[in-house]
Design an enzyme around this catalytic site. Structure first.
Site, mmCIF file in Angstrom:
data_model
loop_
_atom_site.group_PDB
_atom_site.id
_atom_site.type_symbol
_atom_site.label_atom_id
_atom_site.label_comp_id
_atom_site.label_asym_id
_atom_site.label_seq_id
_atom_site.Cartn_x
_atom_site.Cartn_y
_atom_site.Cartn_z
ATOM 1 C CB VAL A 287 -0.949 0.001 1.218
ATOM 2 C CG1 VAL A 287 -1.645 1.345 1.349
ATOM 3 C CG2 VAL A 287 -1.963 -1.113 1.079
ATOM 4 C CB ALA A 288 3.899 2.149 1.936
ATOM 5 C CB ILE A 290 -0.119 1.919 -4.306
ATOM 6 C CG1 ILE A 290 -0.027 0.407 -4.536
ATOM 7 C CG2 ILE A 290 -1.143 2.535 -5.256
ATOM 8 C CD1 ILE A 290 -1.288 -0.348 -4.190
ATOM 9 C CD GLU A 292 -1.564 6.412 -1.448
ATOM 10 O OE1 GLU A 292 -1.293 6.788 -0.317
ATOM 11 O OE2 GLU A 292 -0.948 5.507 -2.036
ATOM 12 C CG ASP A 334 -13.389 22.988 -42.787
ATOM 13 O OD1 ASP A 334 -13.271 22.539 -43.928
ATOM 14 O OD2 ASP A 334 -14.334 23.725 -42.448
#
Length: 727
Positions: A287-288, A290, A292, A334
């Site tokens: 978790v650390a 990642i 986030e 165009d």
């Protein structure tokens, strides 16, 4: 798919089992039941909940959700407020991102709805041999439709009759001027959409004259319906950032899970910790590792970019479009209104063997006569600052205003007392004006037609017989102007006897378009915007290629492109019909040879964009008409015009130019590149933060000491997912 532009009227009526007297009500009802209503059927909408849940498919989002759930578990087990706050923040980030994506998808659904709104509710048809009004949605193939100026064409029609009929088709074909329509033509197979002059198309507008046509296609079978079908089938290209973040997410997931598994196994095998504690330790490290907050930071950077671009006449509808701007390699634009001013302007005037631009001396009697003919033989009306009328005639009025001569003043001094309106057969328009004690006739029109009617010529204040030398000089000048892609008009005059004036009016049968006195020529074009010259130089300096894609004719597009330095020779210009000869694979090989594409259909535009993308190019596509919508949707970044753009185009575009200016695109790309650079640095920073976590892990777990023997630079080279992705 059946075509009718290449068939005669009698053959078409026979095939459609109808006649000039129209269908009966019973026949129409039967066909309506069989073929369905003349409208664009709405695609079944996906449930809002399903749409919202689809926003969570991205791997980075899934990683964040996992991180949030794990943080929540830790918060419960350890009764940690910090873990709870982390979980709440991560969930908030995920929900905000999903909400933004969901909102953008809902906006995109408006495109088809905008197309459906373009038709008018009722149409005039002939049924049972009589004229009647019916709901446009109830029109069927075989119905005979009557068209008047101001009508929106209710379905695709093959013309049975036409009288000076002109249709505005810019939204469908990209044609910058109203198109003259002629009944009775039988055109070759594979004639370009913009050259089908014997047909009128659904949702285009009648701007002049009248006509009668038989319905040959309705609903999704009509040309406008085909575009709607293309819009629903065409998938939006994923942006480079989205691809990179997806790749980054996969790599981070693989690395983090790998490390977590190794740590878990090492704890079980080499330490006295139980499997629960070992699992929690492994999860905590994962978790650390990642990042986030990465999606949130990227979103913030993009949002700041959106604010900056808004100050530069650019409205960003989708956040990731900002980043795509930064890596744009080809801008497909165009011509009309984006590269050019969308305003016909007189470039040259030829009179008395001399060519003028804006330096015409209107105190000279001959020159003044030319200005009078331009303005008096002209149906433009001016309301405040708005001109109402044909763009060609508007250009004549505006040219006179450069010399402080207004049409209103000239008309008040020279009242119109008679006229013969323009028609596509004569290619002429004539008016008679009362000037003091004289009746003066003015005629303007196509050079070849008008020149045949001239017996005299205006020569420095004198009227003399026109000679073969004069005629050849006029023809040479007409050809010279034509090579510059100028739209050329010729002007003539003569004095009428006063006895043709009856009750302050001259009947048209008393006006003869013969024995005219030739005055001169004018050449006009829709010129490039002044700021486009510098913008194209910046494009080339930045390594971007500018490509012109237009519905206009080859000569006009080539002249503008050459003037702007977009092409060096005609070899770089290709016609839409020529593209049909290429298979998709052949087009991918040939596409880089060309910089200007003319007389193209909506299908051609999509093929061009996809061929460029297949060559590894990040493509931006600009446009304003309905015909541009499918290619705008398929491009990496679609750019709509804020002023002249249809609602359909704006709905599918990623960004909108509030000033319809090509130069603004280049400014936006410059800003996009700065933002893109900031995102690169941010991602590299977040990924580098994984290193200290691995270093800390190695201090407590002897089984993974191998990581600590590598330098941080070496480790980053192994783990940094952005390497090779962001360049």
């Amino acid at each position: 798919m059946k075509t009718y532009y290449n068939k005669s009227i009698s053959e078409t009526l026979k095939e459609l089992k109808t006649s000039n007297q129209g269908l009966t009500d019973q026949e129409a009802n039967e066909r309506l039941i069989t073929n369905g209503e003349n409208c664009l059927q709405a695609k079944k909408k996906t449930n809002y909940f399903v749409k919202f849940m689809a926003q969570f498919k991205d791997i980075m989002v899934l990683i964040l959700i996992c991180a949030a759930i794990i943080s929540l578990i830790f918060a419960v087990i350890e009764k940690s407020s910090s873990e709870l706050i982390d979980a709440i923040i991560i969930f908030a980030i995920v929900i905000i991102n999903a909400t933004l994506g969901f909102t953008q998808e809902l906006r995109a659904e408006n495109a088809l709805e905008s197309l459906r709104k373009m038709s008018q509710p009722y149409s005039t048809v002939i049924r049972n041999g009589e004229e009647k009004k019916v709901k446009t949605s109830e029109l069927v193939v075989g119905d005979i439709v009557i068209l008047e100026a101001g009508d929106v064409v209710p379905a695709d029609l093959l013309l049975l009759e036409s009288a000076s009929l002109k249709c505005e088709e810019a939204s469908l074909t990209g044609e910058s001027l109203p198109v003259e329509k002629t009944a009775g033509l039988v055109l070759p197979d594979k004639t370009n959409l913009g050259d089908r002059k014997n047909m009128c198309f659904s949702s285009t507008t009648v701007v002049y004259g009248r006509g009668v046509g038989v319905v040959v296609a309705t609903g999704h079978d009509a040309e406008m319906g085909k575009i709607a079908s293309m819009l629903s089938q065409e998938k939006k290209e994923v942006t480079p950032l989205q691809k990179s973040l997806a790749k980054l997410g996969e790599i981070i997931t693989f690395i983090v899970l790998g490390i977590a598994i190794v740590i878990f196994l090492v704890d079980i095998l080499f330490t006295s910790q139980g499997w629960v504690d070992s699992f929690l330790t492994a999860v905590a490290i994962a978790v650390a590792a990642i990042p986030e907050s990465l999606p949130a930071v990227v979103t913030i950077i993009l949002s700041i970019g959106v604010t900056k671009l808004a100050k530069k006449n650019t409205i960003i509808k989708k956040l990731h479009a900002v980043e795509t701007l930064g890596c744009c390699q080809v801008i497909c634009s165009d011509k009309t209104g984006t590269i050019t001013q969308n305003k016909m302007t007189i470039r040259e005037v030829y009179i008395n063997n001399t060519t003028y631009s804006d330096n015409l001396d209107v105190t000279n009697a001959d020159n003044l006569k030319l200005i009078k003919c331009m303005n008096l033989c002209n149906d433009v009306k001016k309301q405040k600052d708005l001109y109402l009328g044909d763009p060609t005639e508007v250009a004549l009025v505006q040219y006179a205003e450069k010399f402080k001569l207004s049409k209103r003043t000239l008309e008040s001094q020279n009242k119109r007392v008679g006229e013969i309106p323009f028609d596509s057969v004569r290619k002429l328009m004539t008016t008679v004006n009362k000037e003091e004690s004289e009746l003066v006739q003015y005629t303007k029109g196509a050079v070849d037609e008008l020149l045949q009617l001239c017996t005299h010529i205006l020569d420095n204040g004198n009227v003399r017989k026109i000679t073969l030398k004069d005629i050849q000089a006029i023809k040479d000048k007409n050809e010279e102007m034509g090579k510059k892609a100028l739209r050329v008009l010729a002007y003539a005059t003569k004095i009428l006897p006063n006895d043709v004036l009856i009750n302050s009016h001259v009947e048209s049968q008393l006006i003869s378009e013969k024995d005219l006195v030739f005055i001169g020529l004018s050449g006009m074009i829709d010129p490039p915007r002044d700021e486009v010259y510098d913008a194209l130089i910046k494009c080339r300096e930045a390594g971007m290629k500018a490509v012109m894609i237009t519905g206009d004719h080859k000569n006009t597009a080539y002249a503008i492109a050459k003037e702007l330095g977009m092409v060096k020779s005609e070899k770089e210009v290709v016609n839409g019909s020529y593209l049909d000869k290429f298979t998709d694979k052949e087009l991918i090989k040939e596409i880089n040879k060309y910089s200007v594409f003319t007389r193209v259909s909506p299908e051609h535009k999509v093929r061009i964009v996809k061929a460029l993308q297949a060559n590894g190019k990040v493509v931006a596509m600009t446009g304003d008409g309905v015909n541009d919508a499918p290619s705008i949707k398929s491009a990496n970044i679609g750019i709509g015009m804020g002023n002249t753009g249809t609602e359909v185009t704006k709905d599918v575009a990623d960004m909108i130019l509030t000033d319809d200016n090509f130069a603004t695109i280049v400014l936006a790309v410059e800003e996009g590149r700065k933002i893109f650079g900031n995102i690169q640095k941010t991602i590299q920073f977040f990924v580098s933060k994984i290193m200290p976590i691995i270093e800390i892990t190695s201090l407590n777990h002897p089984g993974v000491e191998v990581f600590s023997t590598l330098t941080e630079a070496q480790l980053r080279n192994r783990l940094e997912p952005s390497k090779g992705i962001f360049i």
